[in-house]
Design a protein around this motif. Structure first.
Motif, mmCIF file in Angstrom:
data_model
loop_
_atom_site.group_PDB
_atom_site.id
_atom_site.type_symbol
_atom_site.label_atom_id
_atom_site.label_comp_id
_atom_site.label_asym_id
_atom_site.label_seq_id
_atom_site.Cartn_x
_atom_site.Cartn_y
_atom_site.Cartn_z
ATOM 1 N N GLY A 110 -6.634 1.844 -5.164
ATOM 2 C CA GLY A 110 -5.734 2.792 -4.523
ATOM 3 C C GLY A 110 -6.537 3.720 -3.628
ATOM 4 O O GLY A 110 -7.545 4.268 -4.059
ATOM 5 N N GLU A 111 -6.108 3.860 -2.379
ATOM 6 C CA GLU A 111 -6.813 4.719 -1.427
ATOM 7 C C GLU A 111 -5.907 5.883 -1.048
ATOM 8 O O GLU A 111 -4.955 5.704 -0.305
ATOM 9 N N LEU A 112 -6.206 7.059 -1.580
ATOM 10 C CA LEU A 112 -5.441 8.246 -1.222
ATOM 11 C C LEU A 112 -5.787 8.674 0.195
ATOM 12 O O LEU A 112 -6.856 8.338 0.718
ATOM 13 N N PRO A 113 -4.909 9.433 0.853
ATOM 14 C CA PRO A 113 -5.144 9.791 2.255
ATOM 15 C C PRO A 113 -6.377 10.661 2.441
ATOM 16 O O PRO A 113 -6.651 11.541 1.635
ATOM 17 N N GLN A 114 -7.098 10.403 3.513
ATOM 18 C CA GLN A 114 -8.203 11.272 3.904
ATOM 19 C C GLN A 114 -7.617 12.404 4.741
ATOM 20 O O GLN A 114 -6.660 12.213 5.476
ATOM 21 N N TYR A 115 -8.209 13.556 4.618
ATOM 22 C CA TYR A 115 -7.702 14.708 5.357
ATOM 23 C C TYR A 115 -8.293 14.744 6.756
ATOM 24 O O TYR A 115 -9.502 14.833 6.940
ATOM 25 N N GLU A 116 -7.415 14.627 7.745
ATOM 26 C CA GLU A 116 -7.803 14.806 9.142
ATOM 27 C C GLU A 116 -6.666 15.556 9.818
ATOM 28 O O GLU A 116 -5.503 15.177 9.673
ATOM 29 N N MET A 117 -7.005 16.620 10.529
ATOM 30 C CA MET A 117 -5.992 17.444 11.187
ATOM 31 C C MET A 117 -5.131 16.606 12.127
ATOM 32 O O MET A 117 -5.633 15.788 12.887
ATOM 33 N N ILE A 118 -3.840 16.840 12.038
ATOM 34 C CA ILE A 118 -2.829 16.248 12.915
ATOM 35 C C ILE A 118 -2.974 14.718 12.984
ATOM 36 O O ILE A 118 -2.845 14.116 14.035
ATOM 37 N N LYS A 119 -3.278 14.118 11.856
ATOM 38 C CA LYS A 119 -3.336 12.663 11.776
ATOM 39 C C LYS A 119 -2.318 12.203 10.755
ATOM 40 O O LYS A 119 -2.116 12.855 9.736
ATOM 41 N N GLU A 120 -1.682 11.100 11.036
ATOM 42 C CA GLU A 120 -0.675 10.554 10.138
ATOM 43 C C GLU A 120 -1.267 10.260 8.764
ATOM 44 O O GLU A 120 -2.364 9.728 8.650
ATOM 45 N N VAL A 121 -0.542 10.627 7.721
ATOM 46 C CA VAL A 121 -0.972 10.385 6.351
ATOM 47 C C VAL A 121 -0.862 8.886 6.076
ATOM 48 O O VAL A 121 0.139 8.257 6.403
ATOM 49 N N GLU A 122 -1.907 8.302 5.493
ATOM 50 C CA GLU A 122 -1.893 6.890 5.138
ATOM 51 C C GLU A 122 -2.340 6.733 3.694
ATOM 52 O O GLU A 122 -3.416 7.192 3.327
ATOM 53 N N PHE A 123 -1.493 6.113 2.897
ATOM 54 C CA PHE A 123 -1.804 5.783 1.508
ATOM 55 C C PHE A 123 -1.786 4.267 1.411
ATOM 56 O O PHE A 123 -0.855 3.625 1.882
ATOM 57 N N SER A 124 -2.837 3.683 0.871
ATOM 58 C CA SER A 124 -2.855 2.228 0.769
ATOM 59 C C SER A 124 -3.295 1.806 -0.631
ATOM 60 O O SER A 124 -3.954 2.553 -1.348
ATOM 61 N N PHE A 125 -2.887 0.604 -0.978
ATOM 62 C CA PHE A 125 -3.318 0.037 -2.246
ATOM 63 C C PHE A 125 -3.470 -1.468 -2.121
ATOM 64 O O PHE A 125 -2.840 -2.102 -1.280
ATOM 65 N N GLU A 126 -4.383 -2.003 -2.931
ATOM 66 C CA GLU A 126 -4.598 -3.451 -3.015
ATOM 67 C C GLU A 126 -4.115 -3.922 -4.368
ATOM 68 O O GLU A 126 -4.391 -3.297 -5.389
ATOM 69 N N MET A 127 -3.398 -5.025 -4.366
ATOM 70 C CA MET A 127 -2.851 -5.586 -5.601
ATOM 71 C C MET A 127 -3.563 -6.876 -5.963
ATOM 72 O O MET A 127 -3.858 -7.689 -5.096
ATOM 73 N N ALA A 128 -3.807 -7.059 -7.251
ATOM 74 C CA ALA A 128 -4.162 -8.374 -7.776
ATOM 75 C C ALA A 128 -2.822 -9.089 -7.952
ATOM 76 O O ALA A 128 -1.963 -8.634 -8.704
ATOM 77 N N VAL A 129 -2.609 -10.162 -7.211
ATOM 78 C CA VAL A 129 -1.313 -10.829 -7.145
ATOM 79 C C VAL A 129 -1.263 -12.011 -8.105
ATOM 80 O O VAL A 129 -2.100 -12.906 -8.023
ATOM 81 N N TYR A 130 -0.270 -11.989 -9.011
ATOM 82 C CA TYR A 130 -0.087 -13.085 -9.973
ATOM 83 C C TYR A 130 1.054 -14.006 -9.552
ATOM 84 O O TYR A 130 1.039 -15.193 -9.852
ATOM 85 N N THR A 131 2.073 -13.440 -8.907
ATOM 86 C CA THR A 131 3.170 -14.244 -8.371
ATOM 87 C C THR A 131 3.346 -13.867 -6.907
ATOM 88 O O THR A 131 3.190 -12.711 -6.522
ATOM 89 N N PHE A 132 3.665 -14.867 -6.093
ATOM 90 C CA PHE A 132 3.783 -14.640 -4.658
ATOM 91 C C PHE A 132 4.777 -15.626 -4.073
ATOM 92 O O PHE A 132 4.737 -16.812 -4.382
ATOM 93 N N SER A 133 5.684 -15.117 -3.273
ATOM 94 C CA SER A 133 6.644 -15.958 -2.560
ATOM 95 C C SER A 133 6.659 -15.508 -1.108
ATOM 96 O O SER A 133 6.717 -14.311 -0.832
ATOM 97 N N TYR A 134 6.607 -16.468 -0.195
ATOM 98 C CA TYR A 134 6.612 -16.176 1.235
ATOM 99 C C TYR A 134 7.760 -16.965 1.854
ATOM 100 O O TYR A 134 7.730 -18.196 1.872
ATOM 101 N N GLN A 135 8.777 -16.240 2.303
ATOM 102 C CA GLN A 135 9.968 -16.886 2.855
ATOM 103 C C GLN A 135 10.108 -16.570 4.331
ATOM 104 O O GLN A 135 9.871 -15.442 4.755
ATOM 105 N N VAL A 136 10.538 -17.567 5.088
ATOM 106 C CA VAL A 136 10.852 -17.381 6.502
ATOM 107 C C VAL A 136 12.314 -17.765 6.669
ATOM 108 O O VAL A 136 12.698 -18.897 6.350
ATOM 109 N N ASP A 137 13.126 -16.826 7.135
ATOM 110 C CA ASP A 137 14.577 -17.009 7.230
ATOM 111 C C ASP A 137 15.167 -17.531 5.926
ATOM 112 O O ASP A 137 15.939 -18.479 5.897
#
Length: 167
Positions: A110-137
């Motif tokens: 988990g990456e909490l936002p870094q503080y930078e003046m007048i910059k958009e807040v960004e929170f990111s996380f990486e998941m260990a994926v056990y199930t995955f489905s990729y659908q197109v239409d």
């Protein structure tokens, strides 16, 4: 069949069924990286690609911080993350295509936002994926479920011959 370039035009993320429209900044789906072994031949070496995948990881970046978005950081209960994206083809005829990625797993970074003046807040996380489905239409092109030994591409079970030899 004619292929036309496509561009992402919108996206939404749902964490355990709670939608967060408008805050999905980026999504890196799991990389389908196969296990390989080095083999020898009479004139040299080559890599043999095995049918099993290395562990899957996905990364999601959001532009908001609140209790719902921080909830996946708990590893006590696996989370289900659903990402819906829209693509528009560029060309003579425009066509909208919907892509849905559904992942179940546990957050490992988990990456909490870094503080930078007048910059958009960004929170990111990486998941260990056990199930995955990729659908197109709404057609499942990739289905992966490590707990139930399922890995299908375009509806073809990649482990069918292996499973047949085991039973």
């Amino acid at each position: 069949m004619q292929f036309t370039p496509q561009a992402f035009t919108g996206g939404n993320v749902f964490i355990d069924g709670i939608g967060a429209l408008g805050i999905l900044k980026s999504f890196e789906p799991p990389k389908l990286d196969y296990d390989t072994i080095e083999a020898s031949a009479s004139i040299g070496k080559y890599e043999k690609v095995l049918p099993s995948l290395k562990p899957l990881t996905a990364k999601i970046t959001l532009t908001d911080v609140n209790a719902v978005l921080l909830a996946p950081l708990s590893t006590l209960i696996p989370k289900v993350v659903y990402v819906k994206k829209n693509m528009t083809s560029v060309g003579i005829t425009q066509k909208d295509t919907q892509i849905i990625a559904t992942m179940g797993g546990v957050v490992k970074v988990g990456e909490l936002p870094q503080y930078e003046m007048i910059k958009e807040v960004e929170f990111s996380f990486e998941m260990a994926v056990y199930t995955f489905s990729y659908q197109v239409d709404k057609v499942p092109l990739i289905v992966y479920d490590v707990e139930n030994s399922i890995y299908m591409i375009n509806g073809i079970d990649q482990f069918a011959s292996i499973r047949k030899n085991i039973t």
